[in-house]
Design an enzyme around this catalytic site. Structure first.
Site, short mmCIF file in Angstrom:
data_model
loop_
_atom_site.label_atom_id
_atom_site.label_comp_id
_atom_site.label_asym_id
_atom_site.label_seq_id
_atom_site.Cartn_x
_atom_site.Cartn_y
_atom_site.Cartn_z
NE ARG A 15 -1.97 -1.67 3.57
CZ ARG A 15 -2.39 -1.82 4.83
NH1 ARG A 15 -3.60 -1.42 5.17
NH2 ARG A 15 -1.61 -2.36 5.74
CE LYS A 75 1.06 -2.13 9.38
NZ LYS A 75 -0.16 -2.48 10.15
CE1 TYR A 94 -5.52 2.50 10.27
CE2 TYR A 94 -4.37 2.06 8.21
CZ TYR A 94 -5.55 2.26 8.91
OH TYR A 94 -6.75 2.20 8.26
CG HIS A 96 -1.95 -0.63 15.04
ND1 HIS A 96 -3.29 -0.74 15.35
CD2 HIS A 96 -1.88 -0.53 13.69
CE1 HIS A 96 -4.00 -0.72 14.22
NE2 HIS A 96 -3.17 -0.57 13.21
CD GLU A 118 -3.74 3.26 15.43
OE1 GLU A 118 -2.83 3.19 16.28
OE2 GLU A 118 -3.55 3.65 14.25
CG ASP A 270 -2.19 -4.33 12.72
OD1 ASP A 270 -1.03 -4.73 12.54
OD2 ASP A 270 -2.92 -3.93 11.79
#
Length: 372
Positions: A15, A75, A94, A96, A118, A270
């Site tokens: 991505r 990511k 993101y 996490h 998120e 994740d």
């Protein structure tokens, strides 16, 4: 503002954080956009598409991190990327952080302002930047689970929909949110016998009404969960506590009660995973076996369908990205409390309570961070 988009370097991550359409919008708002060469290739966006959108193509990630005011990614930044972050730089991706103390420490040390996709919210209490990838991961979960169940991969050798005279696979989905709902729809569409476990009675009523018995629901008590897990050919973990570490809902001891060769698909990986035996894997080496049970725990499942995922994510993130670029992070977050909920790190301070609780670290209120 100068917006930078580096190429993702996490293994098997195809991505890209910025689509050509998003780049075009940013340029139209008067911003400078730099994209690392080949950053969009894995999602089917060549450099020429970005050039046509008005973006600059940059050879290296180092140039992107050195020059950009805001870094837009998919990511979490890898260790080598975290070393390039700097004070007053915005990171929008993101994160996490709850199961990742090393990343958290590096982000704090960098002095950057990190806003996590998120944990951005909406007026309905949803997670609008997580939802598109949750939809993708949910729809993928039965697909990869069916592959894991194949005998050549160590599974039970059970066909999801069965055949006349032979029953279908039994699938237990733990969690009836976005991931669980999409997983249940697809698994049931493949002909499996599906049960969704959840603790919210209103949510179970909604699922029953909306899907007219396409799949069953069950209250997620410890006893019901243990019984359904033991009877399942496939268990899909779809539990989410926003920003926090996922609860461990299936212990290693419970694996001995499961059918040999049964498949576990942990979409919550994740956030640390909701099975005690879960550990993050990659698309390159996605499955492993523990006590005869096959585990699929890829931490970036939507990367397998990079084009669909990139466009879906870009549609969701673009308005927030433009607000950050147009107004600066302080004004954008002051104007939009839902965007402020995405603030996880600022100037060496952790600003998201669930992450601090998970990691045992002090937290500064995000409203105080606005004034810091």
């Amino acid at each position: 503002m100068h917006i930078g988009c580096p190429k993702e370097i996490k293994p098997q991550e195809f991505r890209v954080g910025l689509t050509p359409n998003a780049a075009r919008e940013a340029v139209a708002h008067g911003h400078t956009v730099s994209v690392q060469t080949q950053a969009g290739a894995g999602a089917g966006f060549p450099d020429e598409d970005y050039i046509a959108a008005g973006a600059q193509i940059t050879d290296t990630a180092e140039e992107i991190f050195a020059s950009a005011d805001m870094i837009v990614k998919v990511k979490e930044p890898q260790a080598v990327e975290r070393k390039m972050l700097r004070e007053n730089q915005i990171l929008f991706t993101y994160l996490h952080l709850a199961p990742d103390p090393e990343q958290t420490k590096d982000l704090l040390a960098s002095g950057c302002t990190a806003i996590a996709y998120e944990t951005v919210t909406d007026a309905a209490g949803g997670l609008p930047l997580l939802a598109p990838m949750s939809e993708v991961a949910g729809k993928l979960a039965p697909q990869v689970g069916a592959w894991t169940l194949q005998k050549a991969n160590g599974g039970r050798g059970v066909l999801m929909g069965g055949i006349p005279g032979v029953g279908p696979a039994r699938v237990a989905v733990i969690g009836g949110g976005v991931v669980g709902t999409h997983a249940a729809r697809v698994a049931a569409g493949m002909g499996a016998d599906v049960t969704v476990l959840d603790r919210s009675l209103p949510r179970m009523r909604y699922l029953d009404d909306a899907f007219s018995g396409l799949f069953k629901t069950s209250f997620a008590s410890a006893g019901n969960t243990a019984e359904l897990v033991a009877d399942a050919d496939m268990v899909i973990g779809a539990v989410l506590i926003p920003g926090a570490a996922a609860p461990k809902l299936v212990t290693r001891a419970q694996l001995s009660d499961m059918k040999p060769g049964a498949a576990i698909v942990d979409v919550a990986i994740d956030q640390g995973g909701c099975f005690e035996t879960s550990k993050a894997t990659t698309h390159q080496d996605p499955i492993y076996e523990v006590d005869g049970i096959m585990h699929y725990c890829v931490a970036n499942m939507p990367g397998a369908v990079a084009r669909t995922s990139t466009i879906g994510l870009g549609n969701a993130t673009m308005p927030f990205m433009l607000a950050l670029a147009d107004k600066g992070w302080r004004q954008a977050c002051e104007d939009d409390p839902h965007l402020l909920n995405g603030l996880n790190v600022h100037a060496g301070h952790l600003t998201y309570y669930a992450v601090g609780k998970a990691l045992g670290m002090d937290v500064m209120s995000p409203t105080l961070a606005l004034k810091a």
